[in-house]
Design a protein around this motif. Structure first.
Motif, PDB file in Angstrom:
ATOM      1  N   LEU A   1       0.849  -1.175   0.000  1.00  0.00           N
ATOM      2  CA  LEU A   1       0.000   0.000   0.000  1.00  0.00           C
ATOM      3  C   LEU A   1       0.888   1.229   0.000  1.00  0.00           C
ATOM      4  O   LEU A   1       2.016   1.179   0.507  1.00  0.00           O
ATOM      5  N   ARG A   2       0.353   2.319  -0.524  1.00  0.00           N
ATOM      6  CA  ARG A   2       1.072   3.591  -0.485  1.00  0.00           C
ATOM      7  C   ARG A   2       0.187   4.641   0.166  1.00  0.00           C
ATOM      8  O   ARG A   2      -0.887   4.953  -0.348  1.00  0.00           O
ATOM      9  N   LEU A   3       0.658   5.148   1.291  1.00  0.00           N
ATOM     10  CA  LEU A   3      -0.052   6.209   1.986  1.00  0.00           C
ATOM     11  C   LEU A   3       0.448   7.570   1.511  1.00  0.00           C
ATOM     12  O   LEU A   3       1.643   7.731   1.230  1.00  0.00           O
ATOM     13  N   SER A   4      -0.460   8.512   1.459  1.00  0.00           N
ATOM     14  CA  SER A   4      -0.111   9.886   1.096  1.00  0.00           C
ATOM     15  C   SER A   4      -0.612  10.830   2.177  1.00  0.00           C
ATOM     16  O   SER A   4      -1.598  10.551   2.858  1.00  0.00           O
ATOM     17  N   CYS A   5       0.073  11.940   2.320  1.00  0.00           N
ATOM     18  CA  CYS A   5      -0.333  12.960   3.285  1.00  0.00           C
ATOM     19  C   CYS A   5      -0.117  14.320   2.648  1.00  0.00           C
ATOM     20  O   CYS A   5       0.986  14.645   2.207  1.00  0.00           O
ATOM     21  N   LYS A   6      -1.183  15.107   2.615  1.00  0.00           N
ATOM     22  CA  LYS A   6      -1.126  16.453   2.054  1.00  0.00           C
ATOM     23  C   LYS A   6      -1.143  17.473   3.182  1.00  0.00           C
ATOM     24  O   LYS A   6      -2.021  17.427   4.062  1.00  0.00           O
ATOM     25  N   ALA A   7      -0.172  18.363   3.178  1.00  0.00           N
ATOM     26  CA  ALA A   7      -0.097  19.423   4.186  1.00  0.00           C
ATOM     27  C   ALA A   7      -0.574  20.742   3.595  1.00  0.00           C
ATOM     28  O   ALA A   7      -0.207  21.099   2.483  1.00  0.00           O
ATOM     29  N   THR A   8      -1.387  21.454   4.345  1.00  0.00           N
ATOM     30  CA  THR A   8      -1.802  22.791   3.950  1.00  0.00           C
ATOM     31  C   THR A   8      -1.563  23.725   5.123  1.00  0.00           C
ATOM     32  O   THR A   8      -1.573  23.317   6.282  1.00  0.00           O
ATOM     33  N   GLY A   9      -1.282  24.980   4.820  1.00  0.00           N
ATOM     34  CA  GLY A   9      -0.989  25.948   5.864  1.00  0.00           C
ATOM     35  C   GLY A   9       0.472  26.330   5.831  1.00  0.00           C
ATOM     36  O   GLY A   9       1.105  26.351   4.785  1.00  0.00           O
ATOM     37  N   ARG A  10       1.030  26.609   6.971  1.00  0.00           N
ATOM     38  CA  ARG A  10       2.393  27.119   7.050  1.00  0.00           C
ATOM     39  C   ARG A  10       3.419  26.031   6.722  1.00  0.00           C
ATOM     40  O   ARG A  10       3.558  25.060   7.455  1.00  0.00           O
ATOM     41  N   SER A  11       4.152  26.219   5.654  1.00  0.00           N
ATOM     42  CA  SER A  11       5.190  25.255   5.299  1.00  0.00           C
ATOM     43  C   SER A  11       6.294  25.234   6.345  1.00  0.00           C
ATOM     44  O   SER A  11       7.037  24.255   6.463  1.00  0.00           O
ATOM     45  N   TYR A  12       6.423  26.305   7.096  1.00  0.00           N
ATOM     46  CA  TYR A  12       7.405  26.385   8.180  1.00  0.00           C
ATOM     47  C   TYR A  12       7.248  25.217   9.146  1.00  0.00           C
ATOM     48  O   TYR A  12       8.221  24.763   9.764  1.00  0.00           O
ATOM     49  N   ASP A  13       6.036  24.723   9.302  1.00  0.00           N
ATOM     50  CA  ASP A  13       5.758  23.649  10.254  1.00  0.00           C
ATOM     51  C   ASP A  13       5.886  22.254   9.658  1.00  0.00           C
ATOM     52  O   ASP A  13       5.484  21.278  10.292  1.00  0.00           O
ATOM     53  N   THR A  14       6.430  22.147   8.457  1.00  0.00           N
ATOM     54  CA  THR A  14       6.571  20.834   7.830  1.00  0.00           C
ATOM     55  C   THR A  14       8.023  20.529   7.493  1.00  0.00           C
ATOM     56  O   THR A  14       8.309  19.808   6.538  1.00  0.00           O
ATOM     57  N   TYR A  15       8.954  21.092   8.265  1.00  0.00           N
ATOM     58  CA  TYR A  15      10.372  20.818   7.988  1.00  0.00           C
ATOM     59  C   TYR A  15      10.659  19.325   8.086  1.00  0.00           C
ATOM     60  O   TYR A  15      11.342  18.761   7.248  1.00  0.00           O
ATOM     61  N   THR A  16      10.153  18.704   9.131  1.00  0.00           N
ATOM     62  CA  THR A  16      10.243  17.254   9.247  1.00  0.00           C
ATOM     63  C   THR A  16       8.838  16.682   9.199  1.00  0.00           C
ATOM     64  O   THR A  16       7.954  17.165   9.903  1.00  0.00           O
ATOM     65  N   MET A  17       8.650  15.690   8.367  1.00  0.00           N
ATOM     66  CA  MET A  17       7.361  15.007   8.282  1.00  0.00           C
ATOM     67  C   MET A  17       7.573  13.520   8.493  1.00  0.00           C
ATOM     68  O   MET A  17       8.671  12.997   8.264  1.00  0.00           O
ATOM     69  N   GLY A  18       6.528  12.860   8.931  1.00  0.00           N
ATOM     70  CA  GLY A  18       6.686  11.448   9.206  1.00  0.00           C
ATOM     71  C   GLY A  18       5.362  10.744   9.420  1.00  0.00           C
ATOM     72  O   GLY A  18       4.293  11.294   9.127  1.00  0.00           O
ATOM     73  N   TRP A  19       5.497   9.537   9.957  1.00  0.00           N
ATOM     74  CA  TRP A  19       4.327   8.692  10.194  1.00  0.00           C
ATOM     75  C   TRP A  19       4.439   7.985  11.541  1.00  0.00           C
ATOM     76  O   TRP A  19       5.525   7.525  11.925  1.00  0.00           O
ATOM     77  N   PHE A  20       3.316   7.906  12.212  1.00  0.00           N
ATOM     78  CA  PHE A  20       3.136   7.078  13.391  1.00  0.00           C
ATOM     79  C   PHE A  20       1.996   6.111  13.098  1.00  0.00           C
ATOM     80  O   PHE A  20       1.257   6.278  12.112  1.00  0.00           O
ATOM     81  N   ARG A  21       1.847   5.118  13.953  1.00  0.00           N
ATOM     82  CA  ARG A  21       0.710   4.214  13.828  1.00  0.00           C
ATOM     83  C   ARG A  21       0.251   3.769  15.208  1.00  0.00           C
ATOM     84  O   ARG A  21       1.019   3.786  16.159  1.00  0.00           O
ATOM     85  N   GLN A  22      -1.011   3.363  15.257  1.00  0.00           N
ATOM     86  CA  GLN A  22      -1.566   2.841  16.500  1.00  0.00           C
ATOM     87  C   GLN A  22      -2.445   1.642  16.193  1.00  0.00           C
ATOM     88  O   GLN A  22      -3.450   1.760  15.483  1.00  0.00           O
ATOM     89  N   ALA A  23      -2.019   0.504  16.714  1.00  0.00           N
ATOM     90  CA  ALA A  23      -2.775  -0.731  16.548  1.00  0.00           C
ATOM     91  C   ALA A  23      -3.808  -0.844  17.673  1.00  0.00           C
ATOM     92  O   ALA A  23      -3.641  -0.244  18.738  1.00  0.00           O
ATOM     93  N   PRO A  24      -4.857  -1.626  17.462  1.00  0.00           N
ATOM     94  CA  PRO A  24      -5.888  -1.787  18.502  1.00  0.00           C
ATOM     95  C   PRO A  24      -5.291  -2.276  19.809  1.00  0.00           C
ATOM     96  O   PRO A  24      -4.536  -3.253  19.831  1.00  0.00           O
ATOM     97  N   GLY A  25      -5.593  -1.584  20.885  1.00  0.00           N
ATOM     98  CA  GLY A  25      -5.123  -1.980  22.197  1.00  0.00           C
ATOM     99  C   GLY A  25      -3.666  -1.690  22.483  1.00  0.00           C
ATOM    100  O   GLY A  25      -3.143  -2.099  23.522  1.00  0.00           O
ATOM    101  N   LYS A  26      -2.999  -0.988  21.576  1.00  0.00           N
ATOM    102  CA  LYS A  26      -1.577  -0.694  21.759  1.00  0.00           C
ATOM    103  C   LYS A  26      -1.332   0.813  21.756  1.00  0.00           C
ATOM    104  O   LYS A  26      -2.156   1.593  21.301  1.00  0.00           O
ATOM    105  N   GLU A  27      -0.166   1.188  22.240  1.00  0.00           N
ATOM    106  CA  GLU A  27       0.204   2.591  22.242  1.00  0.00           C
ATOM    107  C   GLU A  27       0.618   3.032  20.831  1.00  0.00           C
ATOM    108  O   GLU A  27       1.047   2.226  20.006  1.00  0.00           O
TER     109      GLU A  27
END
Length: 120
Positions: free
Chosen positions: A18-44
């Protein structure tokens, strides 16, 4: 302020991609570093991957290194997560995150998340 909107989640069989995409809008200043987190059911919630503006130093969690690839298109204010060889344990809600250049740790901005389900 920046808004992050994820897309590309879905259901796939184990071993698929699968390929996930993320579109940012607003201040580009706040997107110097971008990334991904995940949360599985019942987990942190857990870190998956991050990539700075120049795109030359990706960083991955041990769980996904070698299977996932993070990339970004600064012109379109987007970040991507190519996920290959998916496993049932990759099932989770995946969140796009970002932070500004002044921030060394943590992420101030989070998307709403997109569900990824890997079936056996």
């Amino acid at each position: 302020q920046v808004q992050l909107v994820e897309s590309g989640g879905g259901t796939v069989q184990a071993g698929g991609s699968l390929r996930l995409s993320c579109k940012a809008t607003g201040r580009s200043y706040d997107t110097y570093t971008m990334g991904w987190f995940r949360q599985a059911p019942g987990k942190e919630r857990e870190f998956v991957a991050r990539l700075a503006w120049r795109g030359n130093s990706p960083y991955y969690s041990d769980a996904v290194r070698g299977r996932f690839t993070i990339s970004r298109d600064n012109g379109e204010s987007m970040v991507f997560l190519q996920m290959n060889d998916l496993k049932p344990e990759d099932t989770a809600v995946y969140y796009c995150v970002s932070r500004g250049i002044h921030q060394a740790e943590g992420f101030d901005h989070w998307g709403q998340g997109t569900q990824v389900t890997v079936s056996t």
